[in-house]
Structure formats: C-alpha cells, structure tokens
Scaffold this motif. Structure first.
Motif, short mmCIF file in Angstrom:
data_model
loop_
_atom_site.label_atom_id
_atom_site.label_comp_id
_atom_site.label_asym_id
_atom_site.label_seq_id
_atom_site.Cartn_x
_atom_site.Cartn_y
_atom_site.Cartn_z
N LEU A 195 55.24 -55.64 79.47
CA LEU A 195 56.45 -55.26 78.92
C LEU A 195 55.88 -54.36 77.66
O LEU A 195 54.78 -54.57 77.22
N TYR A 196 56.61 -53.43 77.55
CA TYR A 196 56.38 -52.51 76.19
C TYR A 196 57.93 -52.27 75.64
O TYR A 196 58.88 -52.35 76.23
N ASP A 197 57.71 -51.78 74.24
CA ASP A 197 58.92 -51.32 73.50
C ASP A 197 59.43 -50.37 73.92
O ASP A 197 58.86 -49.08 74.08
N ARG A 198 60.91 -50.07 74.16
CA ARG A 198 61.72 -49.03 74.63
C ARG A 198 61.87 -47.93 73.40
O ARG A 198 61.75 -47.08 73.44
N TYR A 199 61.96 -48.62 72.13
CA TYR A 199 62.28 -47.45 71.13
C TYR A 199 61.28 -47.30 69.97
O TYR A 199 61.67 -46.99 68.75
N ARG A 200 59.90 -47.62 70.62
CA ARG A 200 58.96 -47.27 69.52
C ARG A 200 59.00 -45.92 68.52
O ARG A 200 59.20 -44.83 69.37
N GLY A 201 58.70 -46.02 67.37
CA GLY A 201 58.66 -44.80 66.55
C GLY A 201 59.95 -44.27 66.29
O GLY A 201 59.99 -42.95 65.89
N ARG A 202 61.08 -44.95 66.47
CA ARG A 202 62.30 -44.43 66.17
C ARG A 202 63.20 -45.16 65.11
O ARG A 202 62.90 -46.39 64.98
N VAL A 203 64.15 -44.51 64.39
CA VAL A 203 64.90 -45.05 63.61
C VAL A 203 66.00 -45.58 64.48
O VAL A 203 66.67 -45.01 65.22
N MET A 204 66.34 -47.05 63.98
CA MET A 204 67.47 -47.55 64.71
C MET A 204 68.76 -47.79 64.18
O MET A 204 68.97 -48.16 63.04
N PHE A 205 69.61 -47.54 64.96
CA PHE A 205 71.38 -47.44 64.63
C PHE A 205 71.98 -48.67 65.43
O PHE A 205 72.05 -48.32 66.41
N PRO A 206 71.94 -50.02 64.84
CA PRO A 206 72.43 -51.09 65.78
C PRO A 206 74.04 -50.82 66.01
O PRO A 206 74.72 -50.38 65.13
N ILE A 207 74.53 -51.14 67.15
CA ILE A 207 75.91 -50.98 67.69
C ILE A 207 76.63 -52.43 67.61
O ILE A 207 76.18 -53.41 68.47
N HIS A 208 77.58 -52.58 66.90
CA HIS A 208 78.22 -53.88 66.68
C HIS A 208 79.46 -53.94 67.90
O HIS A 208 80.24 -52.91 67.85
#
Length: 639
Positions: A195-208
């Motif tokens: 497995l590897y990370d989908r979002y590597r190197g990105r700023v994250m906006f959680p969706i609630h």
C-alpha cells in the motif's frame, strides 16, 4: 453493546424536537410540530413530531419512530451509532459491554470506515501542526490564505507528508486493517499488494457528515507540476456519497436555519474564508456539479439559496444550466457575482465582512432575471440568438412549480426582453402542456408495464383481516395495558396481563405483532408493565414502525368540534370492557374461522374413514367454539 443504564440516561435526556430540529425546519402546530419530509419530495408538510409521545411520523413516506429511529433512517446509523450520537450531543458517557453476536463484523463494517477516517483526520491535523514539514509547507500555505488557528482547528485542516507510506505505515502500526484503508480511499494498493498513501504532499480538507464525523477528504497539491492533479478527492464508499454531501454543512446548518438563507459557493477555500468572516451559512458542493440530493439537503433548512459566483463569465454561464434543478424543487434562487478575477474567498479577504455583506445585498438578483440579463448581453442585436434566449428563459420559468411566482417572472422578463407578455405566457403554457403530456405517457407506460408483468413476479401484498385484528390488539395493549380493570366480575388486575392471559392460545401471524406480544408477555412475567416508550425506543425497527403507526394520527379533532358541528364522536374508553373483550373475541373468531376452513379442506382430501372421524370431531368442536364467540359478539353464523 451499550449498557442499559447508559441507554436509559440517553433516552431521558433526548428531546426529539431538538434532535429532529437539527435536520428539519419544524413549526409548532397545536401540541405537535410539523415540517417538510426529509425522506420524500413534498410541498405540503406531512412530517409530524409529537414531543408528548416522543415520536415522529412521516405520512408521505410512512416512516416513523423515536429520535433514534430518525437518525437510523436519515443518516443510515446503526442502533449503537444513533445512541452514541445522542450521547455526544447531551454529554453522556457511554458504557459498553462486549457483543458476542455472530453478525458483529457486518454491523461494524461502516463504523470501521468511520474510525479509520477519524484516525486519518487526526493524523493529518497533527502532521500539519506538529511536524517541521507540515508547519513549513502546509501551515504556511493556510496562513498565506489568511486562515486563523481557530478556523484550522474547527475544520480540522491537515497536511499529508510528502512520503510514499507515512500515513499508511502509521495506520498499519496502530492496528488499522488494509481493507478499510483501501476502501476509504486513504491508501492505494500496488500490483504487488503493498500500500501507499493517496494524498502524499497535499494539504487536507476533511469532509464532515451531517452529524460531524469525518467521512472523506479533499487533498490539494502545492506543486506547480501541471501533470499533477490540483485536487484529489476520496472515492465513493459506504460512508461517502459525494452527490448527497455539502462541504461545510455540519458547521453551517444552524446559521442557515437562523438566517433562512444558504450561500452556495464552489470551493473549500470559499467556505472557509466566508465562514471565518462571520458569515456561517455557507456551503460548497464538494467539487461536483450541484445535484438534486444536495438541493433537497438545503431545502430541509431554508427555501432560499444565494449562489455566490466568481467573476469568470464562462464559468457562470456553464453553471446556469444546472440551476433549473433548484427551481424545480420549489426553492427561491438569487445570484451574486464578483468583480472579474475575484471569487468569494479572495473578495471577502480583500474588502472585509461588512463590505462583503453590502456587496451581496446590493448586487444579488433573482436567478431568472440574472440569467435574462446575462444572456441578453451575450446575444447583442442578433435576432436568432435573442429568440433562442427567450425560449431558454421560458424553459427556466416553466420549472417553477408556483404558478403565481412564474407569472411575476413572465411579467418582469417581458419588460427585459421587450416582447409581449402574452407571447411569453403562450410559450410557457405550451411547455407546461408538453411536460404534462410527457409525464402522462410515462405514467401510462409504467401502468402498462405493471399490468403485463409476469404472474410469477411478487405482487403487492393485500391487507389481511387477521393483520388488522392483530394490530388492534397491539394498539389496545399500548394505550390501555397499564390501566386497572373495574368491570363486573373482574377487578384488581391490569388490562395488559388480562389480555395476555386471554390470548395465550392465539398464534399471531403478522411477525411484528407476534414479536410485540412476545416481548409484552415476557415483561409481564418479569413483573413489569411495558409502556409505549419501551417499544418506541426498541432496537427492532419493525416493532418501532408498528407502534408509531398505531400511535400517530395525521388529524386530531379540535376542542370546539362538538360545539361547531354537534357531532358526538364515540369514545372507546366509555365502555372499556366492550372495547377490550370485543377486540380479543374478534381476533379469536377470525382465527377459529381459519381453523375451520383448514379442517374443511382436509375433510375433502382425506380418504381414510378413521381420519375423517377425527377431523369431523375437531370440526364440530371448533364450530361450538365459534358459536360461543359469536354469541358474545352478538352476531349470527349462517349454517
């Protein structure tokens, strides 16, 4: 499993009007509250909440139950999830015991996805605030955009380290299963199974979710490489359906209700900046075109939507095509545009809260008039284009279900388009007539399909007499089971235990009724008289549906009914003995009738004289039983 004392504390604390009011706009009507159904598309409110009984009933969809049932139906919670949500709302600590049921894994699948996304949100947020990489890259970006620490914390913004397996490795180390990491879209599986990370190197906006739990993410790259997509969003999963989610709604719903208006923007940053400026009734469509589900979601809280566009004329024109859906749902739509080169995010940061609000107040236009004005400018003096625009505008007006409102827009557009009002009305009527014919043809087609369906297909079940009689028993147990009997020859006992004893030889056919009576009998044997709340909050959804349907009524007589109409409505409580015994014996008579029918059938088929004698004796005995019941009910059985 949540312990019973915890469940009792949750039930005692829960205010059903307060809970449902977070999801549906309720208005007081007499002793109850009413609103538009969140389960179906209706224009006249049929959704009723009874605070006295602690139940809701949606007469358009048939759904009903307690606050717990409502959360299970609307948010697709399991029973424990609904309890935990209520516990969190009312600050109740949840005590749990181990559930050893065989289907525990299946029950926990959705919850496992929620736990994984919750862990990821915490990981990304801590990476942003507590690592050198997160602070120098992610936090610097958010600060440059003007987001405060309070906003970053409230929306749980984060950063995914620019490494192949930073998140995935940490999740696996903490015991999270590969299955849920992949299904939630947080990790991607390589061909070799790693497995590897989908979002590597990105700023994250959680969706609630609507109830505040993190269910998905939007990740924005900070790299300038054109081959790298600007945004990567979570894939669809059991907990995330992007067409029915609005970014920021969890934080905006209270303000939308209070302001009776919802600002709709395009991006995550727009929501964050406008919200941070103190204008909290703002949401975004999470990077997708607006859907009917999202419109209905807004419609639960307000009938007014204000679209905040950026200054890109091409983008505005493309978006207009999808806004007719809002009109079809009966909502009022206004549009605000910003100077070219600005969007809600940049404009509110540039001019501040007061100037931003002033701009909205001074420039917002009704959608129809805004669209007319915009397309007219584009058409110029070209008569062909102008004719096309007129047709397009009338098509939009035809979507409005309110005929008075549509007439007002026809009058306004007649002036703007410089065309006779009667011509526009004629075109409008043609479109509506065409739509009505099309709908009629579709309905006829559906009816023909239903009529020509193969005979072996399952048919709609008919309501049997036995179901009606069984439900009447349940209704009487609910309403009067805890009342004392004071009849001639019978006294000093409760109606509930009396009915249960009298029905000891009756086999119920309707499954929900059967389970209800079994639960009632068990409670009586344990020395308890269960009341309606015991069943309203039961885990068995079919029992809850049954109970609420029997308790809820769409209409109630006014206090002045008799004075106004001089019509006396019989009260079943005046002669409780006749009411209770009548229900018991009507049910028994119906059951005896079925036994007699079965015996007659067996007598016709049996060849053995010995078997025939046995069956005949049984038949004679049951006929005597039937006559005894009929004598009580005052009816005559035809021989």
């Amino acid at each position: 499993m949540i312990t019973k004392p915890t469940i009792d504390r949750i039930m005692e604390s829960t205010d059903i009007v307060e809970v449902i009011g977070e999801f549906v706009q309720l208005k007081k009507r007499g002793a109850n509250y009413v609103g538009l159904s969140p389960f179906s598309n209706e224009r006249t409110p049929s959704f009723t909440v009874s605070p006295a009984k602690g139940i809701f009933k949606d007469f358009s969809s048939g759904k009903g139950g307690s606050a717990i049932t409502f959360l299970m139906e609307l948010e697709k919670f399991t029973y424990p999830e609904a309890l935990k949500w209520l516990a969190k709302k009312y600050g109740i600590e949840v005590e749990e015991t181990v559930d050893t049921s065989e289907n525990l894994e299946e029950q926990n699948h959705r919850e496992s996805l929620m736990i994984v996304t919750g862990f990821a949100a915490k990981f990304f947020h801590e990476s942003l605030l507590e690592t050198d990489e997160g602070q120098s890259i992610g936090l610097s970006y958010f600060k440059e955009r003007g987001f405060t620490n309070a906003t970053i914390s409230k929306f749980e913004l984060g950063y995914s380290p620019d490494q192949w397996e930073a998140f995935t490795g940490d999740a696996l180390k903490n015991g999270y299963q590969e299955e849920f990491l992949v299904e939630s879209g947080l990790s991607v599986k390589r061909d070799n199974g790693s497995l590897y990370d989908r979002y590597r190197g990105r700023v994250m906006f959680p969706i609630h979710s609507f109830t505040g739990r993190v269910i998905a993410f939007g990740g924005r790259t900070l790299k300038k490489d054109k081959n790298v997509p600007k945004y990567v969003n979570s894939p669809e999963s059991e907990i995330y359906h992007k067409s029915s989610i609005l970014y920021g709604l969890y934080f905006a719903k209270k303000a939308i209700r209070e302001e009776d208006n919802c600002y709709l923007v395009e991006g995550y940053a727009d929501v964050l900046s406008v919200h941070q400026a103190g204008i909290e009734n703002v949401v975004a469509s999470s990077g997708t075109s607006l859907t009917v589900e999202q419109i209905k979601l807004i419609g639960r809280f307000t009938k007014n939507i204000t679209i905040l566009y950026d200054g890109d004329a091409a983008g505005i024109k493309a978006s207009l095509r999808g806004l007719d859906m809002i009109l079809e749902e009966g909502l009022n739509v206004k549009v605000v545009s910003f100077p070219e080169g600005d969007d809600p995010d940049s404009y509110v940061r540039k001019v501040g809260t007061n100037a931003f609000k002033k701009h909205i107040e001074e420039t917002r236009k009704d959608f129809i008039l805004y669209k007319t004005d915009l397309l007219l400018k584009e058409a110029g003096n070209d008569p062909i284009k102008k004719a096309e625009i007129i047709r397009e505008i009338v098509e939009s007006i035809a979507k409005i279900p309110d005929s008075i409102k549509a007439s007002v827009f026809i009058k306004e557009c007649s002036h703007l388009l410089q065309i006779d009002e009667r011509a526009l009305l004629s075109e409008l009527n043609k479109m509506r007539l065409g739509k009505a014919r099309k709908d009629q043809q579709q309905n006829i087609g559906r009816q023909n399909t239903e009529q020509t369906a193969p005979l072996d297909e399952p048919q709609e079940p008919t309501v049997k007499e036995s179901d009606t009689q069984e439900k009447e028993i349940v209704r009487l147990l609910l309403l009067y089971g805890n009342k004392m009997i004071d009849w001639d020859g019978i006294a000093n006992t409760y109606i509930g235990p009396f009915m249960i004893a009298e029905l000891g030889d009756v086999e119920f056919e309707q499954q929900a009724c059967k389970r209800f009576v079994e639960i009632y009998r068990q409670e009586v044997e344990n020395g308890s008289l269960p009341e309606e709340q015991h069943f309203i909050h039961h885990q068995d959804k079919e029992i809850v549906d049954l109970v609420v349907t029997l308790l809820a009524t769409k209409y109630t007589l006014s206090e002045n009914w008799y004075e106004m109409h001089k019509i006396l409505v019989p009260d079943e409580q005046v002669n409780m003995k006749a009411t209770i015994l009548g229900a018991i014996f009507h049910l028994k008579k119906q059951k005896v009738g079925k036994i007699l029918e079965k015996l007659r059938s067996e007598l016709q088929e049996t060849k053995s004289e010995t078997d025939q004698d046995i069956l005949l004796n049984q038949y004679v005995h049951m006929k005597k039983v039937e006559k005894t019941i009929s004598d009580y009910l005052g009816s005559v059985i035809l021989k």
